[in-house]
Design a protein around this motif. Structure first.
Motif, PDB file in Angstrom:
ATOM      1  N   PHE A  74      51.711  29.864  21.482  1.00 14.18           N
ATOM      2  CA  PHE A  74      51.457  28.541  20.802  1.00 14.18           C
ATOM      3  C   PHE A  74      50.487  28.383  19.902  1.00 14.18           C
ATOM      4  O   PHE A  74      50.056  29.549  19.302  1.00 14.18           O
ATOM      5  CB  PHE A  74      51.029  27.767  22.152  1.00 14.18           C
ATOM      6  CG  PHE A  74      51.864  27.883  23.233  1.00 14.18           C
ATOM      7  CD1 PHE A  74      52.548  26.505  23.467  1.00 14.18           C
ATOM      8  CD2 PHE A  74      52.011  28.807  24.085  1.00 14.18           C
ATOM      9  CE1 PHE A  74      53.611  26.472  24.471  1.00 14.18           C
ATOM     10  CE2 PHE A  74      52.724  28.747  25.136  1.00 14.18           C
ATOM     11  CZ  PHE A  74      53.788  27.409  25.379  1.00 14.18           C
TER      12      PHE A  74
ATOM     13  N   ASN B  96      45.863  29.995  23.821  1.00 12.75           N
ATOM     14  CA  ASN B  96      45.569  29.579  24.995  1.00 12.75           C
ATOM     15  C   ASN B  96      45.469  30.866  26.053  1.00 12.75           C
ATOM     16  O   ASN B  96      46.093  30.650  27.105  1.00 12.75           O
ATOM     17  CB  ASN B  96      46.697  28.671  25.461  1.00 12.75           C
ATOM     18  CG  ASN B  96      48.000  29.088  25.511  1.00 12.75           C
ATOM     19  OD1 ASN B  96      48.233  30.377  25.045  1.00 12.75           O
ATOM     20  ND2 ASN B  96      48.952  28.292  25.701  1.00 12.75           N
ATOM     21  N   PRO B  97      44.569  31.534  26.052  1.00  3.27           N
ATOM     22  CA  PRO B  97      44.280  32.687  27.142  1.00  3.27           C
ATOM     23  C   PRO B  97      43.806  31.751  28.432  1.00  3.27           C
ATOM     24  O   PRO B  97      43.204  30.640  28.372  1.00  3.27           O
ATOM     25  CB  PRO B  97      43.140  33.325  26.625  1.00  3.27           C
ATOM     26  CG  PRO B  97      42.460  32.688  25.717  1.00  3.27           C
ATOM     27  CD  PRO B  97      43.489  31.746  24.891  1.00  3.27           C
ATOM     28  N   PHE B  98      44.276  32.369  29.488  1.00  3.01           N
ATOM     29  CA  PHE B  98      43.637  31.831  30.764  1.00  3.01           C
ATOM     30  C   PHE B  98      42.214  32.151  31.039  1.00  3.01           C
ATOM     31  O   PHE B  98      41.607  33.230  30.594  1.00  3.01           O
ATOM     32  CB  PHE B  98      44.253  32.396  31.965  1.00  3.01           C
ATOM     33  CG  PHE B  98      46.068  32.096  31.870  1.00  3.01           C
ATOM     34  CD1 PHE B  98      46.242  30.878  31.851  1.00  3.01           C
ATOM     35  CD2 PHE B  98      46.746  33.170  32.043  1.00  3.01           C
ATOM     36  CE1 PHE B  98      47.698  30.516  31.963  1.00  3.01           C
ATOM     37  CE2 PHE B  98      47.957  32.811  32.138  1.00  3.01           C
ATOM     38  CZ  PHE B  98      48.716  31.637  32.013  1.00  3.01           C
ATOM     39  N   PRO B  99      41.430  31.184  31.859  1.00  5.08           N
ATOM     40  CA  PRO B  99      39.876  31.491  31.862  1.00  5.08           C
ATOM     41  C   PRO B  99      39.860  32.863  32.855  1.00  5.08           C
ATOM     42  O   PRO B  99      39.377  32.439  33.969  1.00  5.08           O
ATOM     43  CB  PRO B  99      39.491  30.177  32.207  1.00  5.08           C
ATOM     44  CG  PRO B  99      40.695  29.428  33.005  1.00  5.08           C
ATOM     45  CD  PRO B  99      41.913  29.897  32.238  1.00  5.08           C
TER      46      PRO B  99
ATOM     47  N   MET C 176      37.912  34.567  27.369  1.00  8.48           N
ATOM     48  CA  MET C 176      37.465  33.400  26.522  1.00  8.48           C
ATOM     49  C   MET C 176      36.273  33.886  25.846  1.00  8.48           C
ATOM     50  O   MET C 176      35.964  33.071  24.752  1.00  8.48           O
ATOM     51  CB  MET C 176      36.764  32.272  27.704  1.00  8.48           C
ATOM     52  CG  MET C 176      37.689  31.616  28.425  1.00  8.48           C
ATOM     53  SD  MET C 176      39.623  31.323  27.980  1.00  8.48           S
ATOM     54  CE  MET C 176      39.088  29.633  27.893  1.00  8.48           C
TER      55      MET C 176
ATOM     56  N   ARG D 268      50.104  39.273  26.232  1.00 10.83           N
ATOM     57  CA  ARG D 268      50.442  38.664  27.387  1.00 10.83           C
ATOM     58  C   ARG D 268      51.940  38.539  27.558  1.00 10.83           C
ATOM     59  O   ARG D 268      52.559  38.490  28.657  1.00 10.83           O
ATOM     60  CB  ARG D 268      49.688  37.494  27.671  1.00 10.83           C
ATOM     61  CG  ARG D 268      49.777  36.674  28.849  1.00 10.83           C
ATOM     62  CD  ARG D 268      48.806  35.585  29.083  1.00 10.83           C
ATOM     63  NE  ARG D 268      49.245  34.579  28.392  1.00 10.83           N
ATOM     64  CZ  ARG D 268      48.683  33.390  28.079  1.00 10.83           C
ATOM     65  NH1 ARG D 268      47.306  33.092  28.749  1.00 10.83           N
ATOM     66  NH2 ARG D 268      48.864  32.511  26.975  1.00 10.83           N
TER      67      ARG D 268
END
Lengths: 287, 256
Positions: free
Chosen positions: B96, B100-103, B151, B165
């Motif tokens: 994207f 937008n990595p996950f926390p 993050m 990822r």
């Protein structure tokens, strides 16, 4: 026109004063309750059964019942509350039915607790023949908790950025995998805050429990029987103050009040601290 | 289901897309080969990102979107009623605009895809995590802090983490929606170099605002304007000798 710098200074001073004002009210309150009550708290007080006529009774069963009813009410309300919140935030389409559910939840959240108490008395205690019981109290209490949990869950999930949903779905995750593995963990701190709020309210609740769990305790303590009558600390505080015949009613009430405050404080810390640490770790700030 | 014998990895046929009443894409016909990089260029609002998001059905998330026409991936129409969207998105992955990595930890971010697709053994996951991070040229920078939160990485590192990822679920096609628009020039360069290394194994489609970027990294370029695909051809030719006046106006900076 008044000098902008001067008004700015005045505003700063005013907001600091309000902050300190709030803090000092809280401090004064805590000091008042704790200084009056702590001297009465002893091992005997915490573990002994209450007395009806003579001095020296304890609040052991009430302390146990408070946690037992709290635990049961959370057991009933958390799955439904969080489930409904997930549905509203992630599944429900925007239509009249969803709006109706949301409206109903908001209305439930503003119902006075004594009304829930009367409802519990009619439905659980009388119609379902549960009697004044731990289970009746816990069920009614979970009705009080439910709308708060629904709202908190919905709002916390809505606050999770859409980019997390997109990222997860774009990796081939199903909706449920996305909810379970990304959204709920991200929303955890908010959910924990919600549960803490609800738990604190449940521990302090009296009106509901007077009508549903009763004002007496089992002869055995601790009694896990769901159908035993289960007076809690808050109810006991009300009871000894208004109807108690024991000569040391004042001391017992003060001790109970202090204990209640302590219990709520400890519970908050126990739930909030691990959540804070988790949040800190996930934000990548600690190293 | 329509099946046409062709070597095209992705083939878009007569695609129209509507947001409610507004039509956003008109009669798009476009094919893309495996092992190449296709760039979508055009001014803001021309429909290039919208088209990209039809290729792995991310537009499904928007309730008002209606689509007619076909998108064939490996000769199968992904808008056929029996399409398994979950397995489609596993094959056609997306990076994207904003990282937008996950926390979660770096490790858990990479292992997320493999885990949801059923890989559980620690040894297998370790291997995938290391391989994906190496492919995304991030391994050396993060190998000592895999258990730290993603993050805490810089924006450029986060974007390469998102690419890693994606690679961890082993897709065939990488869709990149302006992947460098939120990055500094050095991070942009790294991501561009990465696309060159990856293109032999993956089909890459990249949406970009940056015409130099399209010229640097892509094999073919498609130019869009107001929901219409004006021109699609070899990048060198499109930038030096465009076939359409509107393309020429755009690449010479007369508008957009």
């Amino acid at each position: 026109m008044l000098n902008a710098k001067l008004t700015n200074k005045l505003a700063t001073v005013m907001f600091w004063a309000i902050g300190f004002g709030i803090l000092s009210i809280l401090a004064w309150f805590l000091w008042h309750i704790l200084s009056a009550g702590l001297p009465h708290i002893s091992w005997n007080f915490l573990t002994r059964k209450p007395e009806e006529m003579i001095a020296g009774g304890g609040i052991g069963p009430q302390l146990f019942n408070s946690f037992y009813i709290l635990f049961l009410s959370l057991l009933f309300s958390i799955p439904f509350g969080i489930g409904a919140g997930i549905w509203l935030a992630e599944y429900a389409r925007k239509n009249w039915f969803t709006d109706l559910v949301r409206l109903a939840t908001e209305m439930l959240a503003s119902v006075p607790s004594i009304v829930f108490g009367l409802f519990g008395l009619l439905v659980f205690v009388t119609t379902l023949h549960l009697g004044y019981s731990i289970i009746g109290g816990a069920l009614t209490l979970s009705l009080l908790n439910l709308p708060v949990l629904v709202r908190v869950t919905e709002e916390t999930l809505r606050a999770v950025p859409d980019s997390y949903r997109e990222a997860s779905l774009a990796l081939g995750a199903t909706k449920w995998q996305t909810i379970r593995k990304v959204l709920l963990p991200s929303a955890l701190p908010g959910l924990v805050t919600g549960v803490t709020l609800v738990a604190g309210r449940a521990l302090g609740e009296s009106a509901i429990l007077i009508f549903t769990a009763g004002v007496s305790v089992s002869r055995f303590a601790p009694d896990l029987n769901l159908f035993a009558s289960g007076e809690t600390l808050s109810v006991h505080l009300w009871y000894v103050r208004s109807e108690g015949l024991v000569p040391d009613a004042t001391q017992i009430a003060e001790g109970t009040a202090a204990l209640l405050v302590l219990v709520v404080l400890i519970l908050n810390l126990l739930i909030a601290l691990p959540s804070r640490l988790y949040q800190r770790k996930m934000a990548g700030k600690s190293s | 289901m329509t099946t046409i014998a062709t070597q095209d990895k992705i083939r878009v046929q007569n695609l129209n897309l509507f947001y409610g009443e507004n039509q956003a894409l008109y009669d798009i016909d476009l094919s893309m080969q495996a092992g190449s990089i296709t760039a979508f260029i055009g001014p803001s609002g021309c429909g290039k990102s919208t088209l990209l998001r039809t290729l792995n059905r991310m537009n499904d998330l928007i309730a008002s979107v209606k689509i007619t026409g076909e998108v064939l991936v490996d000769n199968q129409n992904i808008y056929a009623p029996d399409t398994d969207v979950v397995s489609l998105r596993k094959r056609v992955g997306m990076v994207f605009q904003r990282p937008n990595p996950f926390p979660m930890s770096i490790y858990d971010n990479i292992a997320y895809g493999p885990r949801i697709h059923g890989i559980k053994r620690k040894r297998d996951l370790d291997e995938i995590v290391e391989k994906s991070l190496k492919q995304a040229a991030l391994w050396e920078e993060v190998k000592d802090r895999l258990n730290k939160s993603a993050m805490g990485l810089s924006g450029g590192q986060q974007q390469r983490l998102c690419i890693a990822r994606l690679l961890a679920v082993d897709p065939d096609v990488l869709l990149m929606d302006e992947p460098t628009s939120a990055l500094d020039p050095i991070s942009t360069l790294k991501v561009e170099e990465l696309t060159q290394e990856l293109k032999s194994r993956y089909s890459i489609i990249i949406v970009t605002h940056n015409m130099q970027q399209a010229a640097r990294i892509s094999d073919t370029t498609a130019f869009f304007l107001n929901g219409v695909m004006v021109e699609h051809g070899e990048t060198d030719k499109l930038f030096t000798n465009p076939g359409d006046q509107r393309t020429e106006d755009y690449i010479t900076g007369r508008f957009g």
